[in-house]
Design a protein around this motif. Sequence first.
Motif, PDB file in Angstrom:
ATOM      1  N   LEU A 190       0.861  -1.461   0.518  1.00 45.04           N
ATOM      2  CA  LEU A 190       0.050  -0.354   0.252  1.00 45.04           C
ATOM      3  C   LEU A 190       0.902   1.414   0.124  1.00 45.04           C
ATOM      4  O   LEU A 190       0.341   2.008  -0.303  1.00 45.04           O
ATOM      5  CB  LEU A 190      -1.024   0.214   1.057  1.00 45.04           C
ATOM      6  CG  LEU A 190      -1.607  -1.524   0.902  1.00 45.04           C
ATOM      7  CD1 LEU A 190      -2.329  -0.994   2.087  1.00 45.04           C
ATOM      8  CD2 LEU A 190      -3.127  -0.996   0.758  1.00 45.04           C
ATOM      9  N   ASP A 191       1.688   1.333   0.307  1.00 42.99           N
ATOM     10  CA  ASP A 191       3.081   2.527   0.865  1.00 42.99           C
ATOM     11  C   ASP A 191       3.654   2.400  -0.774  1.00 42.99           C
ATOM     12  O   ASP A 191       3.298   4.030  -1.100  1.00 42.99           O
ATOM     13  CB  ASP A 191       3.886   2.096   1.507  1.00 42.99           C
ATOM     14  CG  ASP A 191       3.726   1.958   2.242  1.00 42.99           C
ATOM     15  OD1 ASP A 191       2.396   2.291   3.582  1.00 42.99           O
ATOM     16  OD2 ASP A 191       5.212   1.951   3.976  1.00 42.99           O
ATOM     17  N   ARG A 194       0.620   4.296  -2.652  1.00 41.22           N
ATOM     18  CA  ARG A 194       0.264   5.845  -2.529  1.00 41.22           C
ATOM     19  C   ARG A 194       1.190   6.533  -3.482  1.00 41.22           C
ATOM     20  O   ARG A 194       1.255   7.660  -3.580  1.00 41.22           O
ATOM     21  CB  ARG A 194       0.093   5.647  -1.012  1.00 41.22           C
ATOM     22  CG  ARG A 194       0.090   7.295  -0.392  1.00 41.22           C
ATOM     23  CD  ARG A 194      -0.411   7.197   0.950  1.00 41.22           C
ATOM     24  NE  ARG A 194       0.264   6.665   1.556  1.00 41.22           N
ATOM     25  CZ  ARG A 194       0.624   6.035   3.335  1.00 41.22           C
ATOM     26  NH1 ARG A 194      -0.464   6.520   3.688  1.00 41.22           N
ATOM     27  NH2 ARG A 194       1.076   6.002   3.518  1.00 41.22           N
ATOM     28  N   THR A 200      -5.820   4.292  -1.555  1.00 33.45           N
ATOM     29  CA  THR A 200      -5.471   2.651  -0.837  1.00 33.45           C
ATOM     30  C   THR A 200      -6.268   2.082   0.465  1.00 33.45           C
ATOM     31  O   THR A 200      -6.996   3.228   1.128  1.00 33.45           O
ATOM     32  CB  THR A 200      -3.952   2.391  -0.658  1.00 33.45           C
ATOM     33  OG1 THR A 200      -3.603   3.701   0.313  1.00 33.45           O
ATOM     34  CG2 THR A 200      -2.789   2.757  -1.339  1.00 33.45           C
ATOM     35  N   HIS A 221      -2.651   4.455   6.592  1.00 37.21           N
ATOM     36  CA  HIS A 221      -4.129   3.687   4.685  1.00 37.21           C
ATOM     37  C   HIS A 221      -5.615   4.062   5.794  1.00 37.21           C
ATOM     38  O   HIS A 221      -5.380   3.148   7.095  1.00 37.21           O
ATOM     39  CB  HIS A 221      -3.320   2.492   4.697  1.00 37.21           C
ATOM     40  CG  HIS A 221      -2.192   2.776   3.598  1.00 37.21           C
ATOM     41  ND1 HIS A 221      -1.853   3.265   2.490  1.00 37.21           N
ATOM     42  CD2 HIS A 221      -0.825   2.365   4.174  1.00 37.21           C
ATOM     43  CE1 HIS A 221      -0.771   3.765   2.263  1.00 37.21           C
ATOM     44  NE2 HIS A 221       0.014   2.612   3.407  1.00 37.21           N
TER      45      HIS A 221
END
Length: 232
Positions: A190-191, A194, A200, A221
Motif C-alpha cells: 500500500l505504501d 500510494r 489505498t 492507510h
Amino acid sequence: MTIRAILTDIEGTTSSISFVKQVLFPYARAALPAFVRTQGQAPEVRRWLDAVATEIAAGACQDEVIVETLQGWIDQDRKHTALKALQGMLWDAGYRNGDYTAHLYPEVAGVLQAWHAAGIPLYVYSSGSVAAQKLFFGFSDAGDLNGLFAGNFDTEIGGKREAASYARIATAIGTAAEGILFLSDVVEELDAAREAGLRTVLLDRRDDYPVPRTGEATHDHARVEDFTQIVL
C-alpha cells in the motif's frame, strides 16, 4: 477524485492466507517432481525451468536440482516469477479435477458484483501468475468470477512493493493513478501504491491478522476488516 477503477490483491485480501499456505502450496510441492518428469520438455514449462537453472548456475539438464530448488522456494514462499508460473500450471490440474475450490471470504463476491454492476472496472494484482489468478477466480467458492475483472497483473509488471509497478499498472489501465483504489493486506504494498499516486485501503482481517493493526501500524492507510466496510 472519483474512484474510476479498483485494483485488488488476493491472498489476505479477497481470500485467506491459510488457503494458499495449507492447500495450494503443499499441492504444488507434492506434484512438482512428476510434473517436471512428464512435462519438463514442453516449451512453456522448459522456459521457466531454464530460467531457474540459469539463476542457480545449474546445468539446464539437472531437473532434479531445479525441482529441489523450486520446492525450497515454495517452503520459503519466495515471490519468484518462474515459480509462480509453474505453480499456476500445477494448480490448473487441481482445480479442474475438483481437488479443491479457491477460498473467498463470504462477503467478497457480492461486493465485487455490486462494484461491477455500478460500472467500476475491476483489476487483480497478485504475486501469483495471471494464469493462477484466473484459475483462482474461475474455480472459487462462489463459482466463476473471472467475468467481473477487466484485467490481471502479476510480478512480470514489477514487484508489489515498488512504486513503479503501480505507475505501470495505471498506464496499462489508462486511468490516472489518483482514480485507482488499491486493496491489500500488506502495508508495504500500500505504501508503494500510494507513492505512485493511487488511493489505498488496508484489509485487516481477523482470520489472517488476529492482532488488529491500528494507529501507526496502518501507515495512515484507511483500514477495514472486510469489503463491506470499504467506502468509495
